[in-house]
Scaffold this motif. Structure first.
Motif, PDB file in Angstrom:
ATOM      1  N   LEU A   1     -25.983  69.356 130.815  1.00 13.09           N
ATOM      2  CA  LEU A   1     -27.164  68.755 131.442  1.00 13.09           C
ATOM      3  C   LEU A   1     -27.431  69.305 132.840  1.00 13.09           C
ATOM      4  O   LEU A   1     -28.579  69.460 133.247  1.00 13.09           O
ATOM      5  CB  LEU A   1     -27.007  67.235 131.494  1.00 13.09           C
ATOM      6  CG  LEU A   1     -27.001  66.524 130.132  1.00 13.09           C
ATOM      7  CD1 LEU A   1     -26.670  65.044 130.312  1.00 13.09           C
ATOM      8  CD2 LEU A   1     -28.339  66.687 129.428  1.00 13.09           C
ATOM      9  N   LYS A   2     -26.383  69.609 133.584  1.00 12.33           N
ATOM     10  CA  LYS A   2     -26.588  70.076 134.960  1.00 12.33           C
ATOM     11  C   LYS A   2     -27.186  71.481 135.019  1.00 12.33           C
ATOM     12  O   LYS A   2     -27.643  71.920 136.081  1.00 12.33           O
ATOM     13  CB  LYS A   2     -25.276  70.011 135.749  1.00 12.33           C
ATOM     14  CG  LYS A   2     -24.239  71.025 135.372  1.00 12.33           C
ATOM     15  CD  LYS A   2     -22.973  70.821 136.201  1.00 12.33           C
ATOM     16  CE  LYS A   2     -21.906  71.861 135.893  1.00 12.33           C
ATOM     17  NZ  LYS A   2     -20.671  71.611 136.678  1.00 12.33           N
TER      18      LYS A   2
ATOM     19  N   ILE B   1     -29.752  72.341 133.040  1.00 12.52           N
ATOM     20  CA  ILE B   1     -31.157  72.213 132.647  1.00 12.52           C
ATOM     21  C   ILE B   1     -32.022  72.107 133.897  1.00 12.52           C
ATOM     22  O   ILE B   1     -31.638  71.458 134.880  1.00 12.52           O
ATOM     23  CB  ILE B   1     -31.357  70.971 131.756  1.00 12.52           C
ATOM     24  CG1 ILE B   1     -30.524  71.098 130.473  1.00 12.52           C
ATOM     25  CG2 ILE B   1     -32.826  70.790 131.399  1.00 12.52           C
ATOM     26  CD1 ILE B   1     -30.571  69.863 129.586  1.00 12.52           C
TER      27      ILE B   1
ATOM     28  N   LYS C   1     -35.211  68.209 132.668  1.00  9.24           N
ATOM     29  CA  LYS C   1     -34.212  67.192 132.353  1.00  9.24           C
ATOM     30  C   LYS C   1     -34.822  65.802 132.372  1.00  9.24           C
ATOM     31  O   LYS C   1     -34.569  64.988 131.485  1.00  9.24           O
ATOM     32  CB  LYS C   1     -33.041  67.272 133.339  1.00  9.24           C
ATOM     33  CG  LYS C   1     -31.928  66.281 133.041  1.00  9.24           C
ATOM     34  CD  LYS C   1     -30.637  66.661 133.759  1.00  9.24           C
ATOM     35  CE  LYS C   1     -30.781  66.656 135.260  1.00  9.24           C
ATOM     36  NZ  LYS C   1     -29.479  66.890 135.931  1.00  9.24           N
TER      37      LYS C   1
ATOM     38  N   LYS D   1     -36.974  65.395 129.387  1.00  8.82           N
ATOM     39  CA  LYS D   1     -36.098  65.275 128.213  1.00  8.82           C
ATOM     40  C   LYS D   1     -35.680  63.816 128.026  1.00  8.82           C
ATOM     41  O   LYS D   1     -35.714  63.281 126.909  1.00  8.82           O
ATOM     42  CB  LYS D   1     -34.877  66.170 128.383  1.00  8.82           C
ATOM     43  CG  LYS D   1     -33.837  66.082 127.275  1.00  8.82           C
ATOM     44  CD  LYS D   1     -32.700  67.063 127.565  1.00  8.82           C
ATOM     45  CE  LYS D   1     -31.620  67.024 126.490  1.00  8.82           C
ATOM     46  NZ  LYS D   1     -30.840  65.774 126.511  1.00  8.82           N
ATOM     47  N   TYR D   2     -35.293  63.155 129.102  1.00 13.91           N
ATOM     48  CA  TYR D   2     -34.885  61.752 129.013  1.00 13.91           C
ATOM     49  C   TYR D   2     -36.051  60.866 128.558  1.00 13.91           C
ATOM     50  O   TYR D   2     -35.888  59.979 127.717  1.00 13.91           O
ATOM     51  CB  TYR D   2     -34.379  61.256 130.363  1.00 13.91           C
ATOM     52  CG  TYR D   2     -33.096  61.891 130.835  1.00 13.91           C
ATOM     53  CD1 TYR D   2     -32.129  62.327 129.940  1.00 13.91           C
ATOM     54  CD2 TYR D   2     -32.850  62.058 132.198  1.00 13.91           C
ATOM     55  CE1 TYR D   2     -30.961  62.909 130.379  1.00 13.91           C
ATOM     56  CE2 TYR D   2     -31.671  62.630 132.649  1.00 13.91           C
ATOM     57  CZ  TYR D   2     -30.732  63.058 131.741  1.00 13.91           C
ATOM     58  OH  TYR D   2     -29.573  63.629 132.176  1.00 13.91           O
TER      59      TYR D   2
END
Length: 247
Positions: free
Chosen positions: A82-83, A85, A90, A93-94
């Motif tokens: 994740l870090k 992206i 990000k 995406k969530y």
């Protein structure tokens, strides 16, 4: 991180009736995905709040190094992935995953397996340059309690490396071969520069006070920007959870 807390509350399975699905079956599936598609495959167990990351040559291309294969982590969030992206991607995406969960969760249990997420996002590679990466996400619901038990996420380097303004998110019905929802919201055309800053800090987990201090503005101003974001993005109904996370 407010939206992560909301996703945890939404996704993590809590039921009096334990799911009896055999996790080894899904571990084998994730392993096969990593080998056959040369993907980084992540199997997350919502009942146990645990993930298993299966590596491949693609992991090296994306600058990811895992000491074990699979790597077992005590969380449903694969932070090392994740870090890498892009911060804007990000957050979207969530938001998209919340939309997907709420849509699928509203269906009958036997209908849910037809759907998955297909996305194109920007991730840093081994040279710290952003590359287009294809992300697929599949849900597995328990036949015992009808709660979400497993997710399988696949990350592969996209064939299409055409520069894009932002991420692309699709919800696909694989049975019918149809795109059900196409979500390509370009926030830069909707929000002001300051609102984009506030939204980015919200996505990174900053509180209103921390955002105010960082941007040298008042908490009231931050609250006003948050309200403007809600109104401009029309985040209601299917994304009510995201709306809640902004307060």
């Amino acid at each position: 991180m407010e939206i992560i807390e909301k996703l945890n509350k939404t996704l993590l399975s809590k039921s009096l009736k334990t799911c009896r699905l055999d996790i080894d079956t899904y571990k084998q599936a994730a392993l096969m995905y990593s080998r056959i598609e040369n993907a980084v495959a992540v199997l997350s167990d919502m009942q146990e709040n645990r993930s298993y990351v299966y590596s491949s040559e693609t992991a090296k291309e994306l600058g990811l190094t895992f000491k074990n294969n699979p790597l077992e982590i005590p969380s449903i969030w694969e932070e090392e992935i994740l870090k890498r992206i892009h911060p804007d991607d990000k957050l979207e995406k969530y938001i998209h995953e919340l939309r997907f969960f709420e849509m699928v969760d509203s269906l009958k249990c036997e209908e849910r397996s037809a759907y998955h997420v297909l996305s194109r996002i920007r991730m840093k590679d081994k040279d710290d340059q952003y590359r287009s990466v294809t992300h697929k996400m599949f849900y597995v619901y328990s036949p015992d309690n009808e709660k979400l038990r497993f997710t399988i996420c696949l990350y592969t380097v996209s064939i299409d490396q055409t520069p894009v303004q932002g991420p692309e998110f699709l919800i696909v019905n694989a049975v019918k071969g149809k795109v059900i929802i196409e979500d390509q919201v370009n926030y830069k055309n909707i929000l002001s520069a300051r609102e984009l800053e506030v939204l980015r800090y919200v996505g990174e987990g900053f509180t209103s006070k921390e955002i105010a201090d960082t941007l040298s503005i008042s908490i009231n101003t931050v609250s006003r920007h948050r309200q403007n974001i809600i109104e401009k993005l029309n985040v209601k109904n299917s994304v009510q959870a995201f709306k809640d996370s902004l307060y």
